[in-house]
Design an enzyme around this catalytic site. Structure first.
Site, PDB file in Angstrom:
ATOM      1  N   VAL A 284       0.871  -1.174   0.000  1.00  0.00           N
ATOM      2  CA  VAL A 284       0.000   0.000   0.000  1.00  0.00           C
ATOM      3  C   VAL A 284       0.906   1.221   0.000  1.00  0.00           C
ATOM      4  O   VAL A 284       1.816   1.319   0.833  1.00  0.00           O
ATOM      5  CB  VAL A 284      -0.893  -0.004   1.260  1.00  0.00           C
ATOM      6  CG1 VAL A 284      -1.832   1.190   1.258  1.00  0.00           C
ATOM      7  CG2 VAL A 284      -1.678  -1.311   1.352  1.00  0.00           C
ATOM      8  N   CYS A 285       0.685   2.136  -0.921  1.00  0.00           N
ATOM      9  CA  CYS A 285       1.519   3.342  -1.009  1.00  0.00           C
ATOM     10  C   CYS A 285       1.457   4.106   0.322  1.00  0.00           C
ATOM     11  O   CYS A 285       0.376   4.510   0.767  1.00  0.00           O
ATOM     12  CB  CYS A 285       1.037   4.237  -2.143  1.00  0.00           C
ATOM     13  SG  CYS A 285       1.878   5.838  -2.143  1.00  0.00           S
TER      14      CYS A 285
END
Lengths: 89, 135
Positions: free
Chosen positions: B79-80
């Site tokens: 997940v960024c």
């Protein structure tokens, strides 16, 4: 040959896609992108047009015979057959 | 064939969201015998892994479905971190880093995923046969 994925009902994204798509590229319409097939008559004249059957059905669209209505298995197969795969948004 | 999927859409509205398309595509390609090098959740897509999002009864619970798929196939799910922090999706480290006496924070990243940077997306595209973006 490129597989172009159109996933939004966004005229500018579609215009950009059609501006660069070569004659032997395939166009895959998913999600709200399938609305373009109902509103752009010119798309029906193009070969290699694919759209997700369930996304067409969910939106109650009646589409031209030239659109290949496919399921995820064929979508996966297309993304293996074509390289690269380009999404437009 | 080795795939990386990039998910830009939040799960909120199933039919209007390509997050559900991405999930079904991922499930199908795994069933077809292909592999996933990495799932990368970017922008609004980080909401797919928010453990605090409650799906109404009777609706398909996409965050739970992602987590089950990630666990079942031992997928690498990133997940960024910048997109996640902005949207209040925190792992244990970030929760502790940003919590203060005045501000209680939750550690709400679903198990099985990790917060990391865009370098993980570059690495994934370099090591995969196909990178498919669901925007």
């Amino acid at each position: 040959m490129t597989l172009h994925i159109v996933s939004q009902n966004n005229p500018l994204a579609l215009k950009n896609c059609l501006a660069v798509a070569a004659a032997d590229d395939a166009l895959m319409f998913i999600n709200d992108g399938v609305y373009a097939l109902a509103t752009h008559a010119a798309l029906a004249k193009r070969p290699l047009i694919y759209a997700l059957e369930e996304d067409i059905k969910a939106r109650g669209l009646t589409l031209s015979q030239t659109v290949n209505r496919i399921h995820y298995r064929q979508f996966v197969a297309l993304s293996c057959e074509y390289n690269p795969v380009q999404s437009w948004y | 064939m080795l795939f990386t999927l990039v998910i830009h859409a939040a799960p909120h509205s199933l039919l209007g969201s390509t997050a559900y398309n991405a999930y079904q595509f991922a499930q199908c390609l795994l069933q077809e015998g292909h592999s996933i090098h990495r799932l990368f959740f970017y922008g609004e897509g980080v909401h797919n892994l928010n453990a605090q999002a409650i799906t109404p009864q009777g609706e398909f619970d996409l965050p739970a479905a992602w987590q089950a798929l990630i666990t079942q196939y031992q997928l690498d799910s990133v997940v960024c971190i910048a997109a996640a922090l902005r949207r209040g999706v925190l792992d244990d480290n970030e929760q502790r880093r940003h919590q203060t006496a005045q501000r209680a924070l939750a550690n709400n990243l679903l198990d099985g995923s990790e917060l990391s940077g865009l370098g993980q997306l570059i690495d994934a595209t370099a090591h995969s046969d196909r990178t498919i973006t669901f925007a």
